[in-house]
Design a protein around this motif. Structure first.
Motif, PDB file in Angstrom:
ATOM      1  N   ASP A  98      43.150  37.832  43.707  1.00 15.04           N
ATOM      2  CA  ASP A  98      42.428  36.573  43.822  1.00 15.04           C
ATOM      3  C   ASP A  98      40.959  36.854  44.136  1.00 15.04           C
ATOM      4  OD1 ASP A  98      44.573  34.908  43.307  1.00 15.04           O
ATOM      5  OD2 ASP A  98      45.189  34.829  45.410  1.00 15.04           O
ATOM      6  N   GLY A  99      40.104  35.984  43.633  1.00 13.54           N
ATOM      7  CA  GLY A  99      38.673  36.093  43.880  1.00 13.54           C
ATOM      8  C   GLY A  99      38.049  34.727  44.032  1.00 13.54           C
ATOM      9  N   PRO A 100      36.740  34.633  44.061  1.00 13.66           N
ATOM     10  CA  PRO A 100      36.072  33.346  44.251  1.00 13.66           C
ATOM     11  C   PRO A 100      36.431  32.295  43.203  1.00 13.66           C
ATOM     12  CG  PRO A 100      34.530  35.155  44.560  1.00 13.66           C
ATOM     13  CD  PRO A 100      35.790  35.754  44.036  1.00 13.66           C
ATOM     14  N   TYR A 101      36.813  32.738  41.998  1.00 19.82           N
ATOM     15  CA  TYR A 101      37.160  31.799  40.928  1.00 19.82           C
ATOM     16  C   TYR A 101      38.615  31.963  40.507  1.00 19.82           C
ATOM     17  CZ  TYR A 101      32.152  31.154  40.878  1.00 19.82           C
ATOM     18  OH  TYR A 101      30.853  30.891  41.257  1.00 19.82           O
ATOM     19  N   GLY A 102      39.455  32.343  41.448  1.00 25.09           N
ATOM     20  CA  GLY A 102      40.874  32.469  41.177  1.00 25.09           C
ATOM     21  C   GLY A 102      41.277  33.879  40.812  1.00 25.09           C
ATOM     22  N   GLN A 103      42.531  34.014  40.411  1.00 26.89           N
ATOM     23  CA  GLN A 103      43.048  35.340  40.082  1.00 26.89           C
ATOM     24  C   GLN A 103      42.291  35.933  38.904  1.00 26.89           C
ATOM     25  OE1 GLN A 103      47.065  36.102  38.284  1.00 26.89           O
ATOM     26  NE2 GLN A 103      47.476  37.056  40.274  1.00 26.89           N
ATOM     27  N   GLY A 104      42.111  37.230  38.950  1.00 26.64           N
ATOM     28  CA  GLY A 104      41.436  37.909  37.860  1.00 26.64           C
ATOM     29  C   GLY A 104      41.518  39.410  38.004  1.00 26.64           C
ATOM     30  N   MET A 105      40.935  40.079  37.057  1.00 23.96           N
ATOM     31  CA  MET A 105      40.838  41.529  37.075  1.00 23.96           C
ATOM     32  C   MET A 105      39.573  41.932  37.815  1.00 23.96           C
ATOM     33  SD  MET A 105      39.470  44.101  34.258  1.00 23.96           S
ATOM     34  CE  MET A 105      37.893  43.770  35.036  1.00 23.96           C
ATOM     35  N   VAL A 106      39.690  42.941  38.684  1.00 25.37           N
ATOM     36  CA  VAL A 106      38.530  43.522  39.354  1.00 25.37           C
ATOM     37  C   VAL A 106      38.538  45.007  39.044  1.00 25.37           C
ATOM     38  CG1 VAL A 106      37.397  43.991  41.557  1.00 25.37           C
ATOM     39  CG2 VAL A 106      38.475  41.773  41.152  1.00 25.37           C
TER      40      VAL A 106
END
Length: 279
Positions: A98-106
């Motif tokens: 999860d990140g500032p704009y929802g789940q994603g790849m980091v």
């Protein structure tokens, strides 16, 4: 957007980098332009360490007709897992979170070569009919005004390993801009959202070895990979969390097919073999 400044830091192991990327506080610095999906340039900080990274939220993915919606970030992580299993480490450390704009790849941001290091020339257009020494031919390209030039890539063992990895993960978009030279002579490939399709989608600029025998190193890696993808093995269990059952079975079949043929694949003829635009 200007290239990010290097952040002086101590060397971290892959395990430490994955913890940093997965648990650290993400701060968005800006958006990377020119990408078809949202790519955010960030810093990530954890336990006294900070790195730059790319964050691709699922919410910023454009729908594709041939991939399930909202799955590109998972495929990026799956590509990292396979790369890590090969031991070649051609994909930067990548997590799903999860990140500032929802789940994603980091994914860890890859800096270019250090000051004083020459960036390798990996791709070129030449006017000759055949590639020169140290180069492999891809094909002729239209360069405008009715002229063509021969597209070539370096006959480089790092690229050759990446060509094998792309064949395994069924990479549908290996462009020149996805090849990142890094400090210490390393080379990384990025942008693996359109991978692991159950249908043959291989599109790449790295066709120079097509039909040539695989190296002994590659065959040994593929043999280990086949064992690690067997039902019940840890890598197979991890892949089942990231791609569909049909895609996992197709992955096993591609690895087995490469082992049986022992050659680099040729274009199938059922799909454009070179991505567009090529960079």
């Amino acid at each position: 957007m200007p290239a990010p400044e290097r952040i002086p830091s101590r060397s971290l192991t892959d395990t430490e980098l994955l913890a940093l990327l997965g648990e650290g506080a993400l701060t968005v610095l800006g958006q990377v332009g020119g990408a078809s999906n949202a790519v955010l340039h960030c810093t990530v900080a954890y336990d006294g360490e900070e790195r730059t990274c790319a964050y691709k939220p699922v919410a910023g993915e454009q729908p594709l007709w041939d991939f399930p919606d909202g799955t590109l970030a998972q495929r990026e992580v799956a590509a990292y897992e396979i790369s890590r299993a090969t031991g070649w480490d051609l994909v930067p450390p990548t997590v799903l979170r999860d990140g500032p704009y929802g789940q994603g790849m980091v994914q860890l941001w890859i800096d270019g070569p250090e000051d004083g290091e020459d960036a390798p020339e990996l791709l070129a257009l030449v006017e000759d009919e055949e590639p020169g020494d140290g180069w492999k031919a891809v094909g002729f390209a239209d360069v405008g005004e009715g002229k063509t030039a021969l597209l070539v890539h370096a006959d480089d063992p790092r690229l050759r390993r990446l060509a094998v990895l792309d064949a395994v993960i069924n990479n549908g978009d290996r462009k020149g801009g996805h090849l990142l030279p890094a400090p210490g002579g390393r080379l990384f490939g990025i942008d693996h959202g359109v991978t692991f399709n159950a249908d043959d989608k291989l599109r790449t600029l790295l066709w120079g070895w097509a039909g040539e025998p695989l190296t002994e190193e590659a065959l040994a890696v593929l043999g280990r990979l086949a064992a690690e993808l067997a039902p019940g093995a840890a890598l197979a269990t991890r892949m089942a969390e990231l791609i569909t059952p049909a895609e996992l079975e197709a992955l096993r079949e591609r690895v087995d097919g490469l082992l049986k043929s022992a050659v680099h694949p040729r274009p199938s003829g059922q799909w454009p073999p070179i991505p567009w635009p090529p960079v």
